[in-house]
Write an enzyme that holds these catalytic residues in place. Structure first.
Site, PDB file in Angstrom:
ATOM      1  N   GLN A   1      -5.046  -1.634   9.313  1.00  0.00           N
ATOM      2  CA  GLN A   1      -4.828  -2.946   8.704  1.00  0.00           C
ATOM      3  C   GLN A   1      -5.424  -4.050   9.588  1.00  0.00           C
ATOM      4  O   GLN A   1      -5.113  -4.134  10.779  1.00  0.00           O
ATOM      5  CB  GLN A   1      -3.319  -3.171   8.489  1.00  0.00           C
ATOM      6  CG  GLN A   1      -2.979  -4.444   7.748  1.00  0.00           C
ATOM      7  CD  GLN A   1      -3.513  -4.458   6.313  1.00  0.00           C
ATOM      8  OE1 GLN A   1      -3.390  -3.479   5.588  1.00  0.00           O
ATOM      9  NE2 GLN A   1      -4.124  -5.567   5.913  1.00  0.00           N
TER      10      GLN A   1
ATOM     11  N   ASP B   1     -11.399   2.433   3.117  1.00  0.00           N
ATOM     12  CA  ASP B   1     -11.698   1.010   2.931  1.00  0.00           C
ATOM     13  C   ASP B   1     -13.180   0.812   2.612  1.00  0.00           C
ATOM     14  O   ASP B   1     -13.579  -0.260   2.147  1.00  0.00           O
ATOM     15  CB  ASP B   1     -11.368   0.231   4.218  1.00  0.00           C
ATOM     16  CG  ASP B   1     -10.042  -0.510   4.112  1.00  0.00           C
ATOM     17  OD1 ASP B   1      -9.607  -0.781   2.976  1.00  0.00           O
ATOM     18  OD2 ASP B   1      -9.456  -0.813   5.166  1.00  0.00           O
TER      19      ASP B   1
ATOM     20  N   LYS C   1       0.846  -1.203   0.000  1.00  0.00           N
ATOM     21  CA  LYS C   1       0.000   0.000   0.000  1.00  0.00           C
ATOM     22  C   LYS C   1       0.880   1.252   0.000  1.00  0.00           C
ATOM     23  O   LYS C   1       0.608   2.216  -0.719  1.00  0.00           O
ATOM     24  CB  LYS C   1      -0.937  -0.016   1.214  1.00  0.00           C
ATOM     25  CG  LYS C   1      -2.068  -1.012   1.024  1.00  0.00           C
ATOM     26  CD  LYS C   1      -2.855  -1.319   2.276  1.00  0.00           C
ATOM     27  CE  LYS C   1      -3.813  -2.478   1.997  1.00  0.00           C
ATOM     28  NZ  LYS C   1      -4.539  -2.955   3.161  1.00  0.00           N
TER      29      LYS C   1
END
Ligand code: NDP
Length: 281
Positions: free
Chosen positions: A97, A120, A53
């Site tokens: 995460q 997200d 990422k």
């Protein structure tokens, strides 16, 4: 003869467009676009995802802020960090995460990410908006599937779409995105009866199950468009999807490979959402 849906190529093209728009944003506002990534503990798979990422951020010109917290970090310390990032003007997107270590309350921590920074697309607000069919930050993996279909000019309107899997991060948002694009959608799961019959009706079949090569040739309608979200290891430890690619490909009109199909799109859509987040502000 089937056409391979090349997620790697779609992803590279989209990253190029994102980079151009990130540069435009920087010129117009004089500000960077920032993505904060919070990782707690040392899960090796998570470490790879986080690294990828950060690499993607560099590629498209987004500034990344990585926070690596120790495995035993307390709930209140993680919450305080997320609250600070929520207030931080330099940060347009926040990503925690997953999975978090067991002692942490994941739901509580995620709930502290404001919807505008929820890149997200997992928050209640973004999930609700997706269901209502209004503009929102959509979950990256299913959003990436829609981008692949769009890039190959596959019109889903009126088509029968079957999504196998009903997880909150893939199956459900996938079904909503297809429904919002006017497909007729069926969602299947582990309790579905006659799964084979349901799948055989699909003009578009999306497999998000987590079982290697689960979707077999007899489950596929001739000419179907097959999207394989699965990322599994086969008996030899080789990466494979939820679809038995070699045995079904000749029945399909379009099919995604694994690797190189949906996988490369997920991080690209994270970049896309971070840009959207900045632009909306
Ligand atoms: P989950 O385990 O959360 O969900 C799996 C779904 O499959 C569940 O809804 C489950 O049903 C259903 N299922 C399981 N067994 C069967 C069965 N025998 N018949 C029908 N349905 C079944 O997985 P995720 O949604 O998180 O992930 C799915 C796959 O996608 C995994 O391989 C994962 O690695 C991959 N993935 C790939 C990403 C990418 O970037 N390419 C990103 C995210 C995931 P039930 O609800 O009844 O239990």
């Amino acid at each position: 003869m089937y056409t391979l849906l090349d997620g790697k190529a779609v992803s590279a093209k989209l990253r190029g467009q994102i980079k151009i728009n990130v540069d435009k944003y920087k010129k117009a506002t004089g500000n960077d676009i920032g993505l904060a990534v919070v990782m707690v503990g040392e899960n090796p798979a998570s470490a790879i995802y986080v690294r990828n990422k950060i690499k993607a951020c560099e590629e498209v010109g987004i500034k990344s802020y990585a926070y690596y917290l120790k495995e035993n970090t307390s709930q209140s310390d993680v919450e305080n960090l997320v609250c600070c990032l929520a207030e931080d003007k330099k940060v347009n997107g926040i990503l925690v995460q997953l999975p978090l270590p067991k002692h942490l309350n994941e739901e509580k921590i995620l709930s502290l990410i404001p919807a505008v920074k929820d890149v997200d697309g997992f928050s209640l607000e973004n999930t609700g908006k997706l269901c209502l069919g209004v503009n929102c930050l959509a979950a990256c993996t299913p959003h990436g599937v829609m981008k692949i279909l769009e890039e190959y000019k596959i019109d889903v309107k009126g088509k029968r779409a079957v999504v196998v899997g009903r997880s909150n991060i893939v199956g459900k948002p996938m079904a909503m995105l297809l429904l919002n694009a006017d497909a007729t959608v069926t969602v299947c799961h582990s309790r579905t009866q006659n799964l084979q019959e349901e799948c055989k009706n699909a003009d578009i079949l999306v497999a998000a199950i987590g079982k290697p090569k689960f979707i077999k040739s007899q489950m596929i309608k001739d000419g179907a468009i097959v999207i394989d979200v699965g990322m599994n290891r086969d008996e030899n430890g080789k990466l494979c999807g939820d679809v038995d690619f070699d045995n079904i490909k000749d029945k399909c009109s379009y099919i995604t490979p694994v690797p190189g199909g949906v996988g490369p799109m997920t991080i690209t859509m994270l970049m896309y959402n971070t840009l959207q987040s900045a632009e909306r502000e």
